[in-house]
Every structure is written in C-alpha cells, then in structure tokens.
Design a protein around this motif. Sequence first.
Motif, mmCIF file in Angstrom:
data_model
loop_
_atom_site.group_PDB
_atom_site.id
_atom_site.type_symbol
_atom_site.label_atom_id
_atom_site.label_comp_id
_atom_site.label_asym_id
_atom_site.label_seq_id
_atom_site.Cartn_x
_atom_site.Cartn_y
_atom_site.Cartn_z
ATOM 1 N N GLY A 201 0.777 -1.229 0.000
ATOM 2 C CA GLY A 201 0.000 0.000 0.000
ATOM 3 C C GLY A 201 0.809 1.280 0.000
ATOM 4 O O GLY A 201 0.250 2.359 0.168
ATOM 5 N N ILE A 202 2.116 1.177 -0.199
ATOM 6 C CA ILE A 202 2.971 2.363 -0.213
ATOM 7 C C ILE A 202 3.435 2.648 -1.636
ATOM 8 O O ILE A 202 4.007 1.783 -2.295
ATOM 9 C CB ILE A 202 4.175 2.195 0.721
ATOM 10 C CG1 ILE A 202 3.704 2.158 2.179
ATOM 11 C CG2 ILE A 202 5.196 3.320 0.524
ATOM 12 C CD1 ILE A 202 4.798 1.986 3.186
ATOM 13 N N ASP A 203 3.176 3.840 -2.105
ATOM 14 C CA ASP A 203 3.693 4.274 -3.399
ATOM 15 C C ASP A 203 5.142 4.689 -3.221
ATOM 16 O O ASP A 203 5.484 5.357 -2.242
ATOM 17 C CB ASP A 203 2.875 5.463 -3.922
ATOM 18 C CG ASP A 203 1.428 5.077 -4.208
ATOM 19 O OD1 ASP A 203 1.198 4.372 -5.199
ATOM 20 O OD2 ASP A 203 0.548 5.472 -3.415
ATOM 21 N N TYR A 204 5.999 4.311 -4.158
ATOM 22 C CA TYR A 204 7.418 4.600 -3.981
ATOM 23 C C TYR A 204 8.101 4.916 -5.305
ATOM 24 O O TYR A 204 7.593 4.594 -6.383
ATOM 25 C CB TYR A 204 8.132 3.420 -3.303
ATOM 26 C CG TYR A 204 8.207 2.167 -4.143
ATOM 27 C CD1 TYR A 204 9.323 1.919 -4.944
ATOM 28 C CD2 TYR A 204 7.168 1.235 -4.146
ATOM 29 C CE1 TYR A 204 9.398 0.765 -5.727
ATOM 30 C CE2 TYR A 204 7.232 0.092 -4.913
ATOM 31 C CZ TYR A 204 8.354 -0.132 -5.705
ATOM 32 O OH TYR A 204 8.416 -1.258 -6.488
ATOM 33 N N ILE A 205 9.257 5.571 -5.194
ATOM 34 C CA ILE A 205 10.115 5.840 -6.339
ATOM 35 C C ILE A 205 11.553 5.515 -5.959
ATOM 36 O O ILE A 205 11.933 5.583 -4.798
ATOM 37 C CB ILE A 205 10.031 7.318 -6.796
ATOM 38 C CG1 ILE A 205 10.331 8.273 -5.624
ATOM 39 C CG2 ILE A 205 8.689 7.627 -7.441
ATOM 40 C CD1 ILE A 205 10.441 9.732 -5.998
ATOM 41 N N TYR A 206 12.357 5.146 -6.961
ATOM 42 C CA TYR A 206 13.804 5.061 -6.791
ATOM 43 C C TYR A 206 14.440 6.385 -7.218
ATOM 44 O O TYR A 206 15.334 6.901 -6.586
ATOM 45 C CB TYR A 206 14.400 3.945 -7.655
ATOM 46 C CG TYR A 206 14.126 2.556 -7.159
ATOM 47 C CD1 TYR A 206 14.749 2.071 -6.010
ATOM 48 C CD2 TYR A 206 13.270 1.705 -7.849
ATOM 49 C CE1 TYR A 206 14.507 0.786 -5.559
ATOM 50 C CE2 TYR A 206 13.029 0.422 -7.412
ATOM 51 C CZ TYR A 206 13.652 -0.043 -6.268
ATOM 52 O OH TYR A 206 13.411 -1.322 -5.828
ATOM 53 N N SER A 207 13.954 6.908 -8.354
ATOM 54 C CA SER A 207 14.514 8.107 -8.948
ATOM 55 C C SER A 207 13.540 9.272 -8.823
ATOM 56 O O SER A 207 12.324 9.095 -8.969
ATOM 57 C CB SER A 207 14.815 7.851 -10.428
ATOM 58 O OG SER A 207 15.058 9.052 -11.114
ATOM 59 N N LEU A 208 14.061 10.473 -8.587
ATOM 60 C CA LEU A 208 13.204 11.639 -8.460
ATOM 61 C C LEU A 208 12.411 11.918 -9.735
ATOM 62 O O LEU A 208 11.276 12.388 -9.678
ATOM 63 C CB LEU A 208 14.055 12.865 -8.080
ATOM 64 C CG LEU A 208 14.615 12.863 -6.659
ATOM 65 C CD1 LEU A 208 15.596 14.009 -6.473
ATOM 66 C CD2 LEU A 208 13.502 12.933 -5.618
ATOM 67 N N ILE A 209 12.999 11.617 -10.869
ATOM 68 C CA ILE A 209 12.297 11.843 -12.137
ATOM 69 C C ILE A 209 11.004 11.029 -12.209
ATOM 70 O O ILE A 209 10.009 11.457 -12.806
ATOM 71 C CB ILE A 209 13.219 11.498 -13.331
ATOM 72 C CG1 ILE A 209 14.294 12.597 -13.495
ATOM 73 C CG2 ILE A 209 12.443 11.349 -14.619
ATOM 74 C CD1 ILE A 209 13.755 13.940 -13.952
#
Length: 228
Positions: A201-209
């Motif tokens: 249930g957690i939205d995530y990113i590795y890269s800021l772009i």
Amino acid sequence: MIKGILFDLDETLLNRKKSVESFIRDQYNRYEPYLARVEGDTYCSRFIELDNNGYTWKDRVYERLVEEYQLPLSSVELLDDYLLYFKQHCHPFPGMFEMLEALKKRGYKLGIITNGRTEFQLSNIRALGIEAYFDTIVISEKEGVKKPEKTIFRRALERIGLEAHEAVFVGDHLINDIKGAKDVGMKAIWKKRDKEIVEMGIDYIYSLIDLLFIVDEWNANRNKTNQH
C-alpha cells in the motif's frame, strides 16, 4: 486533483550519505596533523556510524570521537568546522533539478518540510541551489515542532495555500515522512533505497524523475473519474 508537492530534504533531495562521506574525508585531511593517532578510514567510518543517518546531532558525535580517540582537539572546534564546511559538500540526487524544473513548468506549488537546525538546513538548501523553486520551506527547529507531528504538515499546507488532499509529500522515512503525511490526509510517496523492502500500500520511487509520472498519472485518473 494534485496541486502541490512537498519534500523532505535529507536523503530525498539531498544525497546526505554521499555528502557526509565527502565532508568527513575532507575534514580528516584538513585536520590530519592533529588526527595522526587515528587512521583516516577509521575516523570517517566511526563518524558515519555515530551520526546514525543524521539522527544524532553532531555535538554528541564529536564528543564521542574526541573521547574515544583522545584527540588533541575540542569537540566544539570540530562541530564549528562541520557547520562551516558541510555545505561545500552537498550533493543532490540525480534528476533533482530536472524534476523541480518540470514540476514548476506544470504549475505545481512546491515546498520543503525538514527536521533539523534552521540555519544549517537553510544553508544546505542554498548550497544545492534550489531555494527559489519552493513556495514554502518549513524547518522543525524554527517551528518548534517536527515530523511526524501533524502540526508541521498542517502549517506547511496552510502556507502553501492547499488542502491536504491536494498535496503529495515525498520523503525517505516511513514514519516521519510517509505516515506523518498520510495522518493529515496527504498522499505520500516513499523515496526508496535499493535494498529496502516495500510495504503493502505504499507508493514509492527510486529516482526523483519517476515522481513526474506518478503525479501525472494520479491527476489523469482523477480527471477520468470526474468525466464519468
């Protein structure tokens, strides 16, 4: 509709790990005549260990270093050096400028909410060259309240002129950033490190772009829903 994005600073916009490693190596080299009794790698790795990802303030870190290695320097002198020179070693995460530029062009309001000492954090933001991108910068020492307390998020939203459901918070800490933001009704995106396990249930990113694609998708889906 998402109208604004607020960010944590350390380990979200600022690559704090890289910045700390760069600074502490430089500090050792500059003070090497006084630090001859301790190896450079030992001094640097012990500082990083004691620093605890920034959750131990540096006065205590330097007190421990002086005590453990019997350094002929005062902890106050080393702390003053940290406060003076750390900003020269601030490294952004890749894509930070491109992301901020794109968000501004899309018309999003932008803000920072960071825990820490006011002047120190401001100097790091300025060293990154990003102060002008933000409509509000909220720092815990000045506010007298820190993440994950709801008050600091609500103050930032009020100053940026948005309701909680209109804003997203991006940060690296699951409690201080993600839970803190969600507790006031904001959406939240986790800036994830490579080996960290993603909770359901957690939205995530590795890269800021990648943030651009998530926010654009949320708004596109919202528009589709409103059309039906």
